[in-house]
Design a protein around this motif. Structure first.
Motif, PDB file in Angstrom:
ATOM      1  N   LYS A  59       0.820  -1.216   0.000  1.00  0.00           N
ATOM      2  CA  LYS A  59       0.000   0.000   0.000  1.00  0.00           C
ATOM      3  C   LYS A  59       0.853   1.265   0.000  1.00  0.00           C
ATOM      4  CE  LYS A  59      -4.149  -1.819   2.225  1.00  0.00           C
ATOM      5  NZ  LYS A  59      -4.982  -1.802   3.442  1.00  0.00           N
ATOM      6  N   LYS A  60       2.091   1.158   0.461  1.00  0.00           N
ATOM      7  CA  LYS A  60       2.991   2.310   0.534  1.00  0.00           C
ATOM      8  C   LYS A  60       3.690   2.597  -0.789  1.00  0.00           C
ATOM      9  CE  LYS A  60       4.020   1.148   5.327  1.00  0.00           C
ATOM     10  NZ  LYS A  60       5.020   0.502   6.188  1.00  0.00           N
ATOM     11  N   LEU A  61       3.537   1.697  -1.761  1.00  0.00           N
ATOM     12  CA  LEU A  61       4.297   1.801  -3.004  1.00  0.00           C
ATOM     13  C   LEU A  61       3.433   2.250  -4.180  1.00  0.00           C
ATOM     14  CD1 LEU A  61       6.293  -1.546  -2.651  1.00  0.00           C
ATOM     15  CD2 LEU A  61       7.088   0.756  -2.060  1.00  0.00           C
ATOM     16  N   GLN A  62       4.098   2.821  -5.170  1.00  0.00           N
ATOM     17  CA  GLN A  62       3.454   3.261  -6.416  1.00  0.00           C
ATOM     18  C   GLN A  62       4.360   2.893  -7.593  1.00  0.00           C
ATOM     19  OE1 GLN A  62       0.455   4.718  -6.796  1.00  0.00           O
ATOM     20  NE2 GLN A  62       0.029   4.923  -4.612  1.00  0.00           N
ATOM     21  N   GLY A  63       3.802   2.901  -8.779  1.00  0.00           N
ATOM     22  CA  GLY A  63       4.587   2.747 -10.011  1.00  0.00           C
ATOM     23  C   GLY A  63       5.379   1.460 -10.071  1.00  0.00           C
ATOM     24  N   ASP A  64       6.598   1.574 -10.604  1.00  0.00           N
ATOM     25  CA  ASP A  64       7.462   0.401 -10.773  1.00  0.00           C
ATOM     26  C   ASP A  64       7.782  -0.281  -9.451  1.00  0.00           C
ATOM     27  OD1 ASP A  64       7.524   0.638 -13.505  1.00  0.00           O
ATOM     28  OD2 ASP A  64       9.517   1.576 -13.583  1.00  0.00           O
ATOM     29  N   ASP A  65       7.939   0.507  -8.391  1.00  0.00           N
ATOM     30  CA  ASP A  65       8.227  -0.079  -7.082  1.00  0.00           C
ATOM     31  C   ASP A  65       7.078  -0.991  -6.650  1.00  0.00           C
ATOM     32  OD1 ASP A  65      10.660   1.251  -6.929  1.00  0.00           O
ATOM     33  OD2 ASP A  65       9.829   2.917  -5.761  1.00  0.00           O
ATOM     34  N   PHE A  66       5.860  -0.519  -6.839  1.00  0.00           N
ATOM     35  CA  PHE A  66       4.696  -1.332  -6.499  1.00  0.00           C
ATOM     36  C   PHE A  66       4.682  -2.602  -7.346  1.00  0.00           C
ATOM     37  CE2 PHE A  66       0.575  -3.023  -7.463  1.00  0.00           C
ATOM     38  CZ  PHE A  66       0.034  -3.220  -6.207  1.00  0.00           C
ATOM     39  N   THR A  67       4.826  -2.440  -8.652  1.00  0.00           N
ATOM     40  CA  THR A  67       4.716  -3.572  -9.573  1.00  0.00           C
ATOM     41  C   THR A  67       5.773  -4.633  -9.267  1.00  0.00           C
ATOM     42  OG1 THR A  67       3.718  -2.175 -11.258  1.00  0.00           O
ATOM     43  CG2 THR A  67       4.709  -4.235 -12.015  1.00  0.00           C
ATOM     44  N   LYS A  68       7.000  -4.226  -9.027  1.00  0.00           N
ATOM     45  CA  LYS A  68       8.072  -5.181  -8.711  1.00  0.00           C
ATOM     46  C   LYS A  68       7.764  -5.936  -7.414  1.00  0.00           C
ATOM     47  CE  LYS A  68      11.715  -2.748 -11.137  1.00  0.00           C
ATOM     48  NZ  LYS A  68      12.826  -1.817 -11.027  1.00  0.00           N
ATOM     49  N   GLN A  69       7.289  -5.213  -6.413  1.00  0.00           N
ATOM     50  CA  GLN A  69       6.985  -5.861  -5.135  1.00  0.00           C
ATOM     51  C   GLN A  69       5.778  -6.788  -5.262  1.00  0.00           C
ATOM     52  OE1 GLN A  69       8.992  -5.617  -2.314  1.00  0.00           O
ATOM     53  NE2 GLN A  69       7.767  -7.432  -1.840  1.00  0.00           N
ATOM     54  N   TYR A  70       4.765  -6.363  -5.994  1.00  0.00           N
ATOM     55  CA  TYR A  70       3.585  -7.200  -6.227  1.00  0.00           C
ATOM     56  C   TYR A  70       3.994  -8.494  -6.928  1.00  0.00           C
ATOM     57  CZ  TYR A  70      -0.897  -8.801  -8.155  1.00  0.00           C
ATOM     58  OH  TYR A  70      -1.991  -9.562  -8.507  1.00  0.00           O
ATOM     59  N   HIS A  71       4.825  -8.386  -7.952  1.00  0.00           N
ATOM     60  CA  HIS A  71       5.294  -9.573  -8.670  1.00  0.00           C
ATOM     61  C   HIS A  71       6.035 -10.520  -7.714  1.00  0.00           C
ATOM     62  CE1 HIS A  71       5.398  -7.507 -12.916  1.00  0.00           C
ATOM     63  NE2 HIS A  71       4.191  -7.547 -12.391  1.00  0.00           N
ATOM     64  N   MET A 117       2.659 -18.434 -13.717  1.00  0.00           N
ATOM     65  CA  MET A 117       2.352 -17.094 -14.231  1.00  0.00           C
ATOM     66  C   MET A 117       3.127 -16.027 -13.461  1.00  0.00           C
ATOM     67  SD  MET A 117      -1.788 -17.584 -14.628  1.00  0.00           S
ATOM     68  CE  MET A 117      -2.140 -15.857 -14.974  1.00  0.00           C
ATOM     69  N   ALA A 118       3.204 -16.185 -12.126  1.00  0.00           N
ATOM     70  CA  ALA A 118       3.932 -15.220 -11.296  1.00  0.00           C
ATOM     71  C   ALA A 118       5.421 -15.254 -11.624  1.00  0.00           C
ATOM     72  CB  ALA A 118       3.693 -15.508  -9.810  1.00  0.00           C
ATOM     73  N   GLU A 119       5.962 -16.450 -11.802  1.00  0.00           N
ATOM     74  CA  GLU A 119       7.369 -16.572 -12.178  1.00  0.00           C
ATOM     75  C   GLU A 119       7.631 -15.902 -13.518  1.00  0.00           C
ATOM     76  OE1 GLU A 119       7.853 -20.815 -11.937  1.00  0.00           O
ATOM     77  OE2 GLU A 119       8.384 -20.741  -9.800  1.00  0.00           O
ATOM     78  N   ASP A 120       6.703 -16.062 -14.459  1.00  0.00           N
ATOM     79  CA  ASP A 120       6.846 -15.422 -15.770  1.00  0.00           C
ATOM     80  C   ASP A 120       6.815 -13.902 -15.654  1.00  0.00           C
ATOM     81  OD1 ASP A 120       7.023 -17.937 -16.907  1.00  0.00           O
ATOM     82  OD2 ASP A 120       4.954 -17.940 -17.680  1.00  0.00           O
ATOM     83  N   LEU A 121       6.015 -13.382 -14.749  1.00  0.00           N
ATOM     84  CA  LEU A 121       5.983 -11.921 -14.534  1.00  0.00           C
ATOM     85  C   LEU A 121       7.339 -11.415 -14.040  1.00  0.00           C
ATOM     86  CD1 LEU A 121       2.573 -11.255 -12.730  1.00  0.00           C
ATOM     87  CD2 LEU A 121       3.220 -10.508 -15.026  1.00  0.00           C
ATOM     88  N   ASN A 122       8.042 -12.239 -13.286  1.00  0.00           N
ATOM     89  CA  ASN A 122       9.312 -11.834 -12.691  1.00  0.00           C
ATOM     90  C   ASN A 122      10.504 -11.996 -13.628  1.00  0.00           C
ATOM     91  OD1 ASN A 122       8.633 -10.838 -10.127  1.00  0.00           O
ATOM     92  ND2 ASN A 122       8.283 -12.917  -9.368  1.00  0.00           N
ATOM     93  N   LYS A 123      10.271 -12.463 -14.847  1.00  0.00           N
ATOM     94  CA  LYS A 123      11.385 -12.636 -15.797  1.00  0.00           C
ATOM     95  C   LYS A 123      11.745 -11.329 -16.446  1.00  0.00           C
ATOM     96  CE  LYS A 123      10.640 -17.476 -16.782  1.00  0.00           C
ATOM     97  NZ  LYS A 123      10.225 -18.471 -17.745  1.00  0.00           N
TER      98      LYS A 123
END
Length: 176
Positions: A115-127, A170-176
């Motif tokens: 919840k504290k993150l936005q943008g690329d930081d959020f996306t990387k952490q979500y992945h 799918m999650a692993e593929d997002l992290n590639k």
């Protein structure tokens, strides 16, 4: 005498944490040893995982790129379905357990961090979180599906696991 005092403290703590997992499950000892969780532990962890998936994916729908949003929508749909199925097993009386009303402190902490993150930081952490929680879910469902003590829940865990394995891929593929 010391043993009696320790036993009393443990019993008091256990009584005050109705939704808490057993120490062996929470610490990861059961996972390392490949031991199936108790029915309540399984229900607690599966429900908490679903809650995290649903809430974190709602955030991803607001904050991420199109590829991540597509994944998040799939997680939202699938985990709402498994959440409803689990609640159905419990409410039917086929599974004697209590569905927690809130996610575990570990899942809540992960969500609070997101919840504290936005943008690329959020996306990387979500992945990263998606890969972690799906690894844990696959392990949990495998252990219970193979050795669980409740036949109905064991069958459900075994039939649900392939979808979780697909989510992990799918999650692993997002992290590639």
């Amino acid at each position: 005498m010391k043993a009696l005092i320790y036993a009393s403290i443990i019993l008091a703590a256990a009584g005050s944490t109705a939704f808490a997992q057993s120490a062996a499950e929470k610490s990861g000892v059961n996972s390392v040893m490949g031991v199936a969780p108790k029915t309540q532990d399984f229900v607690t962890e599966a429900a908490s995982s679903d809650m995290f998936e649903i809430e974190s994916s709602k955030l991803a729908l607001e904050r991420s790129d199109d590829k991540t949003k597509a994944f998040a929508q799939q997680m939202l749909t699938d985990h709402q379905k498994t959440s409803d199925e689990l609640k159905g097993l419990v409410s039917s009386g086929k599974v004697q357990a209590t569905i927690p009303t809130a996610m575990s402190s570990a899942h809540q902490s992960m969500l609070d961090d997101l919840k504290k993150l936005q943008g690329d930081d959020f996306t990387k952490q979500y992945h990263s979180d998606q890969e972690d929680v799906h690894e844990d879910a696959v392990d949990l469902f495998k252990r219970f599906g193979d050795e669980g003590e409740n036949a109905e829940l064991k069958a459900w865990a075994a039939t649900t696991r392939p979808a979780l394995e697909h989510h992990l891929q799918m999650a692993e593929d997002l992290n590639k």
